[in-house]
Design an enzyme around this catalytic site. Sequence first.
Site, PDB file in Angstrom:
ATOM      1  CB  CYS A  27      -0.955  -0.009   1.191  1.00  0.00           C
ATOM      2  SG  CYS A  27      -0.118  -0.048   2.787  1.00  0.00           S
ATOM      3  CB  ALA A  28       0.396   4.735   1.010  1.00  0.00           C
TER       4      ALA A  28
END
Length: 489
Positions: A27-28
Amino acid sequence: MGKFQEDAKKLLEYVGGKENIAAVSHCATRMRFVLNDPSKADTAAIEKIPSVKGTFTNAGQFQVIIGNEVPQFYNEFSSISGVEGVSKEQGKAAAKQNLNPVQRAISVLAEIFTPLIPALVIGGLILGFRNVLEGIPFGFLDGQKIVEVSQFWSGVNSFLWLIGEAIFQFLPVGITWSITKKMGTTQILGIVLGITLVSPQLLNAYSVASTATADIPFWDFGFAQVNMIGYQAQVIPAMLAGFLLAYLEIFFRKVIPQAVSMIFVPLFALVPTVIAAHVILGPIGWAIGSWISDIVNAGLTSSLNWLFGAVFGFMYAPLVITGLHHMTNAIDLQLIADFQSTNLWPMIALSNIAQGSAVLAVVFMHRGNKEEEQVSIPAMISCYLGVTEPAMFGINLKYVYPFVAGMIGSACAGLFSTLFDVKAISIGVGGLPGILSIVPQYYLAFFGAMLIAVVVPFVLTYIFRTKGIFNKLDPVDEATGKLFVEENQ
């Protein structure tokens, strides 16, 4: 040689090798692993890798915090491991092999409400701003409200209700859509189903209590009559109807020939669901939702509400870890639908603040640890703005005592909040901006609770560390052998 090649090799070894990886994505800021045998992961060794800023397990996924450079790390890890990555959604699906039935049910609930959070947050901000415009008499306006002295702001207030109404009163549309999206069925049918629950043809749910039985409109089928009642802002009726629609569509897809499926699958899925929603599921769901909200409201308004507030405040952060906190979205929305306010959400905002304040204490005590500050300072800021996971998983759970201090501070703030019967008109942005969602008459009391949520965790975190209470895993300067907290005091 890539920047993260050595670290990626170590991570591959410490998670149990290629054969232990069922799926991997990112993810981020985090690598997300679904491991065939989670016990093979050497967490202590992984957290010593220079690029790794922390680890935790959530919803069946073993997650490794890398930071903003995770895309580059992920690419080098994939190249070294030869493991082909999957999307976040595929990763979540694979992770379900590691969940028990209760965890799977909570995961489903989370997947339904997560896509709705952006709308709920902006809706909460809008209602909070309308609170200021129409709910607060200002001394400098001679005790009048802003909408009473300004035609411009009166118009803005009226206009903003267009958005607020769309988000909260028409919430069932979002819920039924989200369920069809999560179940992989036809999303437009979910939207249509949601509209049939809140159509202007129906008596608005908020008007039912004030409408005489004889005046409630109904469909007359000759042999039976069905009340035309809407389910504005109702959560459980929408969930029941949404799941019925999804399962009927899945069933009819299997039994109806593909040549005519475009006609008959939507027909046989949607029409029976709408009938069932208004005849069976709606009334049952309304009763269940009212029962749940009545129980929670009774606890929050009883003579022991201070105890309820303290326990909920103490336990909310652990609920976030398990994912059970997603249930509170449904409870809050049901309380708002039934009582036009919620006592529960203010305590959630206070818990966010308390965990952020514990991180603030860690930042203060570990000042000079530049590497940790890359995690702790952004985590503290996001916590004060209502997103607690980076703070809890990246800092507070790593050292334990800040997490406990945050829980105690949240309990004290929750106790104070319930003693003063603080209510929110909506759910919105948690943390410090949460005051915008509070009913104006409780602003001062909530500010006092916020002060408690800031001061108590900060002080306790400092005391727990200096007194050696709970586990202490403070970072050590390898060059000097001293704790950063000792070196910088």
